[in-house]
Design an enzyme around this catalytic site. Structure first.
Site, PDB file in Angstrom:
ATOM      1  N   LYS A  79     -32.446 -25.100 -78.095  1.00 58.30           N
ATOM      2  CA  LYS A  79     -31.499 -25.786 -77.207  1.00 58.30           C
ATOM      3  C   LYS A  79     -31.424 -27.247 -77.652  1.00 58.30           C
ATOM      4  CE  LYS A  79     -30.756 -26.392 -72.167  1.00 58.30           C
ATOM      5  NZ  LYS A  79     -31.319 -26.062 -70.830  1.00 58.30           N
ATOM      6  N   SER A 154     -28.043 -23.717 -67.672  1.00 57.63           N
ATOM      7  CA  SER A 154     -27.500 -24.611 -68.669  1.00 57.63           C
ATOM      8  C   SER A 154     -27.771 -24.191 -70.117  1.00 57.63           C
ATOM      9  CB  SER A 154     -28.062 -26.014 -68.465  1.00 57.63           C
ATOM     10  OG  SER A 154     -29.463 -26.027 -68.679  1.00 57.63           O
ATOM     11  N   SER A 178     -32.146 -22.380 -65.539  1.00 56.66           N
ATOM     12  CA  SER A 178     -31.367 -22.489 -66.782  1.00 56.66           C
ATOM     13  C   SER A 178     -31.809 -21.609 -67.939  1.00 56.66           C
ATOM     14  CB  SER A 178     -31.342 -23.934 -67.261  1.00 56.66           C
ATOM     15  OG  SER A 178     -30.368 -24.637 -66.553  1.00 56.66           O
TER      16      SER A 178
HETATM   17  N1  GLN Z   1     -28.033 -25.028 -62.570  1.00 55.82           N
HETATM   18  C1  GLN Z   1     -29.092 -25.868 -62.096  1.00 55.82           C
HETATM   19  C2  GLN Z   1     -28.635 -27.305 -62.149  1.00 55.82           C
HETATM   20  O1  GLN Z   1     -27.521 -27.521 -62.440  1.00 55.82           O
HETATM   21  C3  GLN Z   1     -30.319 -25.669 -62.924  1.00 55.82           C
HETATM   22  C4  GLN Z   1     -30.212 -26.282 -64.246  1.00 55.82           C
HETATM   23  C5  GLN Z   1     -31.430 -26.133 -65.098  1.00 55.82           C
HETATM   24  O2  GLN Z   1     -32.285 -25.290 -64.830  1.00 55.82           O
HETATM   25  N2  GLN Z   1     -31.534 -26.982 -66.081  1.00 55.82           N
HETATM   26  O3  GLN Z   1     -29.366 -28.217 -61.905  1.00 55.82           O
END
Ligand code: GLN
Length: 485
Positions: A79, A154, A178
């Site tokens: 990532k 994400s 995410s």
């Molecule tokens: N979707 C969640 C957020 O927007 C979790 C994101 C993540 O785990 N990085 O914060």
């Protein structure tokens, strides 16, 4: 033989039998990238030359008769929020579009020492804030199962690259879901390890008390093998836990007789996609057939997880993101009259809408007069959420739920409605707040799209998660289904 379809353990077998070389493996994956990346768009950068050079090194070691580890010579993806020395690391943000780190994240060092071959850096929602990759500052990634649908987020690029055969496995990060939610949407295995198990050194911080790095793989054995390499104490991360790392593959026994599985009733909500509920219930029945003892349980503070997360995560983000000021690295607005307007213009132009929303939410929650009412209150409720899990684990070995309330949604469906987007992590956020591990594994399909099952475990008990996940996987063939691109 279609090399890009292999798991890491299958690829390893071929490498040590000298039936295939690492260069051939890397080339096969690079060819696959050339064939499908135009449709998937999983990558922010592709590191062809570095990958082929590393593969040659591994091939030379094999030729010299050296023993190689299970990840050596196998292509993988990171990532793009993990620092790679000399290779652009953008967090999919305009503010870091030109950032080339002078050092490697600890996970990158560990993978390099294990002979892993990085073929690229994967797209994400800007600074890992989002659930669809639509918040990427560059472009959205598409779901390999249906390119009209989001891959989740994400870590959408990390999940999609594995599902599309553009990598054998990948790493993502998980702050509120995410890794698990995109794993569920893309039909792959995604693990969010216990907080403190995998070093965060060199992971660009979003919310430091929640962030963890973990693997996306095509099966549970690969997940265990990647954890064998990336877990462990790191003096460079003050929140890294000084614990021994077992050989996680030892837990893949196939035997779950008598194991106690709790089903938190709060995780089966109205409005859940019927096909998701059906697939998860089918999996529960299968686990019972395999000898597990299944019982309903309760995590009574679940309804507070979303508000608590959206106070704590933005509060930490607002503080972590203060460093992007245009002075030391990243984007800078060049024509400002003075330093204050330089800060202002740099940050206004460099950050996208969702990141700005989080900075404002977090700054508000931490501001004097509101700190006690919001941030401090959220910390207290976070403890209640953790206590719920501690109580449940007195009786159960693991807890089971759907990973997400739906399968992958369409582009634009939630993009203009932050609350709807936030709700797609409703089943994953509590695990981060409690600091415990969670894994998502494929458990069926709904309307032709993959469904994920989440298993949640005691802190540092990834072994039991792997044991249950593997037993289920052996009794099904969902993990062998591949997206038809
Ligand atoms: N979707 C969640 C957020 O927007 C979790 C994101 C993540 O785990 N990085 O914060």
């Amino acid at each position: 033989m279609t090399l890009h379809k292999l798991t890491a353990h299958e690829a390893h077998e071929l490498l040590i039998k000298k039936e295939v070389s690492s260069v051939e493996l890397i080339q096969a994956v690079l060819d696959r990238i050339d064939a499908v990346e135009g449709r998937v768009k999983a990558f922010v950068s592709i590191t062809r030359d570095e990958a082929l050079a590393k593969a040659k090194e591994v091939d030379a070691r094999i030729k010299a008769g050296e023993a190689i580890g299970p990840l050596a010579g196998v292509p993988m993806v990171l990532k793009d929020n993990m620092c790679t020395k000399g290779i652009k690391t953008t967090c999919s943000s305009k503010i870091l579009h030109n950032f080339v780190p002078p050092y490697n994240a600890t996970v990158v060092e560990k993978l390099a020492a294990a002979g892993a071959v990085v073929v690229g850096k994967a797209n994400l929602d800007e600074f890992a804030m989002g659930s669809s990759t639509e918040n990427s500052g560059f472009f959205a990634t598409r779901n390999p199962w249906n390119t009209e649908a989001v891959p989740g987020g994400s870590s959408g690029g990390s999940a999609a690259s594995v599902a599309a055969g553009e990598a054998i496995y990948s790493l993502g990060s998980d702050t509120g879901g995410s890794i698990r939610q995109p794993a569920s949407f893309c039909g792959v295995v995604g693990l969010k390890p216990t907080y403190g198990y995998v070093s965060r050194y060199g992971l660009i911080a979003f919310a430091s008390s929640l962030d963890q790095i973990g693997p996306f793989t095509k099966d549970v054995r690969d997940s265990a093998q990647v954890m064998n390499v990336i877990a462990g104490h790191d003096p460079k991360d003050s929140t890294s836990a000084p614990v021994e790392v077992p050989d996680f593959t030892k837990f893949l026994t196939g035997d779950i007789k008598g194991l106690k599985i709790g089903i938190p009733k709060e995780y089966f909500v109205d409005g859940m996609e019927p096909g998701v509920e059906a697939a998860v219930k089918g999996a529960i029945a299968k686990l019972q057939e395999l000898g597990a003892v299944v019982e309903e349980c309760s995590l009574p503070h679940t309804e507070y997880a979303l508000p608590v997360y959206y106070l704590i995560a933005p509060a930490e983000a607002s503080s972590n993101l203060a460093r992007y000021d245009g002075v030391r690295y990243g984007y800078r607005h060049e024509e400002a009259e003075d330093i204050i307007s330089m800060y202002k213009k740099t940050r206004s132009e460099g950050f996208g809408a969702e990141v700005k929303r989080r900075i404002m939410l977090g700054t508000y929650a931490l501001s004097s007069g509101y700190y006690d009412a919001y941030y401090l209150k959220a910390l207290k409720v976070r403890t209640l959420i953790k206590d719920d899990f501690d109580k449940a684990f007195e009786k159960f070995d693991v807890l089971l739920s759907p990973t997400a309330p739906s399968t992958a949604f369409r582009f634009g469906e939630k993009a203009d409605n932050p609350i709807q987007m936030y709700l797609s992590d409703i089943f994953t956020m509590s695990v981060n707040l409690a600091g415990i591990p969670g894994i998502s594994i494929p458990c069926g399909f709904s309307n032709g799209m993959p469904v994920g099952l989440q298993l949640m475990g005691k802190a540092f008990d990834e072994g039991t998660l792997f044991r249950v996940a593997h037993a289920f996987e052996q009794s099904s063939d969902y993990h062998q289904a591949r997206a038809n691109l």
